[in-house]
Design a protein around this motif. Structure first.
Motif, PDB file in Angstrom:
ATOM      1  N   GLY A   1     -43.307 -26.067  37.474  1.00  0.00           N
ATOM      2  CA  GLY A   1     -42.544 -25.017  36.880  1.00  0.00           C
ATOM      3  C   GLY A   1     -44.336 -24.320  36.031  1.00  0.00           C
ATOM      4  N   PHE A   2     -45.577 -24.746  36.060  1.00  0.00           N
ATOM      5  CA  PHE A   2     -46.777 -24.408  34.901  1.00  0.00           C
ATOM      6  C   PHE A   2     -47.723 -24.203  36.062  1.00  0.00           C
ATOM      7  CE2 PHE A   2     -46.113 -28.456  34.241  1.00  0.00           C
ATOM      8  CZ  PHE A   2     -47.590 -29.323  34.270  1.00  0.00           C
TER       9      PHE A   2
ATOM     10  N   SER B   1     -48.759 -18.617  27.661  1.00  0.00           N
ATOM     11  CA  SER B   1     -49.334 -19.548  27.490  1.00  0.00           C
ATOM     12  C   SER B   1     -50.057 -20.242  26.245  1.00  0.00           C
ATOM     13  CB  SER B   1     -50.946 -19.464  28.867  1.00  0.00           C
ATOM     14  OG  SER B   1     -51.937 -18.830  27.556  1.00  0.00           O
ATOM     15  N   VAL B   2     -50.426 -22.054  26.159  1.00  0.00           N
ATOM     16  CA  VAL B   2     -50.802 -22.464  25.994  1.00  0.00           C
ATOM     17  C   VAL B   2     -52.208 -23.246  25.810  1.00  0.00           C
ATOM     18  CG1 VAL B   2     -49.795 -24.899  25.989  1.00  0.00           C
ATOM     19  CG2 VAL B   2     -49.837 -24.440  23.366  1.00  0.00           C
ATOM     20  N   GLU B   3     -53.161 -22.743  24.313  1.00  0.00           N
ATOM     21  CA  GLU B   3     -54.777 -23.982  24.859  1.00  0.00           C
ATOM     22  C   GLU B   3     -54.308 -24.434  23.759  1.00  0.00           C
ATOM     23  OE1 GLU B   3     -57.790 -20.871  25.674  1.00  0.00           O
ATOM     24  OE2 GLU B   3     -58.877 -21.560  24.038  1.00  0.00           O
ATOM     25  N   LEU B   4     -55.282 -25.822  24.482  1.00  0.00           N
ATOM     26  CA  LEU B   4     -55.345 -27.234  23.843  1.00  0.00           C
ATOM     27  C   LEU B   4     -57.299 -27.678  23.666  1.00  0.00           C
ATOM     28  CD1 LEU B   4     -54.151 -28.855  22.309  1.00  0.00           C
ATOM     29  CD2 LEU B   4     -54.449 -30.788  23.977  1.00  0.00           C
TER      30      LEU B   4
ATOM     31  N   VAL C   1     -38.199 -24.862  25.016  1.00  0.00           N
ATOM     32  CA  VAL C   1     -39.714 -25.973  24.642  1.00  0.00           C
ATOM     33  C   VAL C   1     -40.154 -26.357  26.090  1.00  0.00           C
ATOM     34  CG1 VAL C   1     -40.264 -28.326  23.497  1.00  0.00           C
ATOM     35  CG2 VAL C   1     -38.518 -26.452  22.402  1.00  0.00           C
ATOM     36  N   ALA C   2     -41.236 -26.370  25.643  1.00  0.00           N
ATOM     37  CA  ALA C   2     -41.887 -27.397  27.305  1.00  0.00           C
ATOM     38  C   ALA C   2     -42.981 -28.639  26.996  1.00  0.00           C
ATOM     39  CB  ALA C   2     -42.996 -26.541  28.099  1.00  0.00           C
ATOM     40  N   GLU C   3     -43.095 -29.251  27.791  1.00  0.00           N
ATOM     41  CA  GLU C   3     -44.166 -30.544  27.425  1.00  0.00           C
ATOM     42  C   GLU C   3     -45.112 -30.030  28.483  1.00  0.00           C
ATOM     43  OE1 GLU C   3     -41.463 -33.638  27.243  1.00  0.00           O
ATOM     44  OE2 GLU C   3     -41.182 -32.635  24.661  1.00  0.00           O
ATOM     45  N   PHE C   4     -46.545 -30.782  28.062  1.00  0.00           N
ATOM     46  CA  PHE C   4     -47.271 -30.891  28.953  1.00  0.00           C
ATOM     47  C   PHE C   4     -47.694 -31.778  28.798  1.00  0.00           C
ATOM     48  CE2 PHE C   4     -47.093 -26.955  28.019  1.00  0.00           C
ATOM     49  CZ  PHE C   4     -46.177 -25.658  29.436  1.00  0.00           C
TER      50      PHE C   4
ATOM     51  N   GLN D   1     -46.593 -20.751  31.722  1.00  0.00           N
ATOM     52  CA  GLN D   1     -45.724 -21.497  31.871  1.00  0.00           C
ATOM     53  C   GLN D   1     -44.848 -20.203  30.944  1.00  0.00           C
ATOM     54  OE1 GLN D   1     -44.019 -24.960  31.533  1.00  0.00           O
ATOM     55  NE2 GLN D   1     -42.016 -23.914  32.016  1.00  0.00           N
ATOM     56  N   ASP D   2     -44.090 -19.359  31.566  1.00  0.00           N
ATOM     57  CA  ASP D   2     -43.096 -19.014  31.081  1.00  0.00           C
ATOM     58  C   ASP D   2     -41.886 -19.318  30.030  1.00  0.00           C
ATOM     59  OD1 ASP D   2     -44.263 -16.265  31.681  1.00  0.00           O
ATOM     60  OD2 ASP D   2     -43.435 -15.443  32.224  1.00  0.00           O
TER      61      ASP D   2
END
Length: 146
Positions: A69-70, A50-53, A95-98, A88-89
Motif C-alpha cells: 500500500g505504500f 507522503s511523509v518525509e523523515l 492513520v498510516a504507520e511506517f 501513500q494516500d
C-alpha cells in the motif's frame, strides 16, 4: 478500512490539537538498536500523499520494513541514509504507520525527528519545532542502556 482507521485515531487519543506525525517509541536506550514506527494521521480535509523523515546525524538507519500500500525512497549522504520518504494516500481521519530500524546515538538526551507531511493540494506541514510549538518535531528520549 476507513472505520478501522478512525477507531485507531480515536483509540490513540489524538485530537486536532495534538495529532501530528509522531515517531514511536517515545523512550529508547542510548546506543541500542530500535524498531521505530512513524505514525501519520490526516486530521484535516485534504489527503496526505507522503511523509518525509529527516534522520538525525547521530542516528544510523539499519533497515526499512517493506509493506503493502505504500512505497518509499531514501536519500543518502555517502553510505548513510539521511532522509526516508514514504508515499501513500492517507485520507482524512485515517492513520498510516511506517516502520524502520535504527541504531541510537550512544550519548545525548533525545532524538528529535523532523518530518514534512505533504498533501494532495500541494501544501505541506513541517513538524520540526521544539516542544510547545504549533508543529513540534516528535522526540524520543534516550535512557541509559540496561
Amino acid at each position: 478500512m476507513r472505520a478501522a482507521a478512525t477507531a485507531l485515531f480515536l483509540k490513540l487519543g489524538l485530537s486536532a490539537l495534538d495529532a501530528h506525525v509522531t515517531v514511536w517509541p517515545r523512550e529508547s536506550p542510548a546506543g541500542a538498536g530500535e524498531r521505530y514506527t512513524v505514525r501519520v494521521p490526516t486530521e484535516g480535509k485534504v489527503t496526505t500523499t507522503s511523509v518525509e523523515l529527516e534522520v538525525p546525524a547521530d542516528v544510523t538507519v539499519t533497515g526499512i520494513l517493506v509493506g503493502s500500500g505504500f512505497t518509499y525512497e531514501t536519500r543518502r549522504e555517502g553510505d548513510r541514509i539521511v532522509v526516508i520518504t514514504w508515499k501513500q494516500d492517507i485520507k482524512p481521519a485515517e492513520v498510516a504507520e511506517f516502520v524502520f530500524f535504527a541504531r541510537n546515538p550512544k550519548s545525548g538526551q533525545q532524538i528529535a525527528w523532523k518530518a514534512r507531511q505533504r498533501f494532495a493540494d500541494g501544501t505541506s506541514a513541517d513538524w520540526v519545532g521544539v516542544e510547545g510549538d504549533r508543529r513540534p518535531a516528535s522526540v524520543t528520549r534516550l535512557v541509559p542502556a540496561r
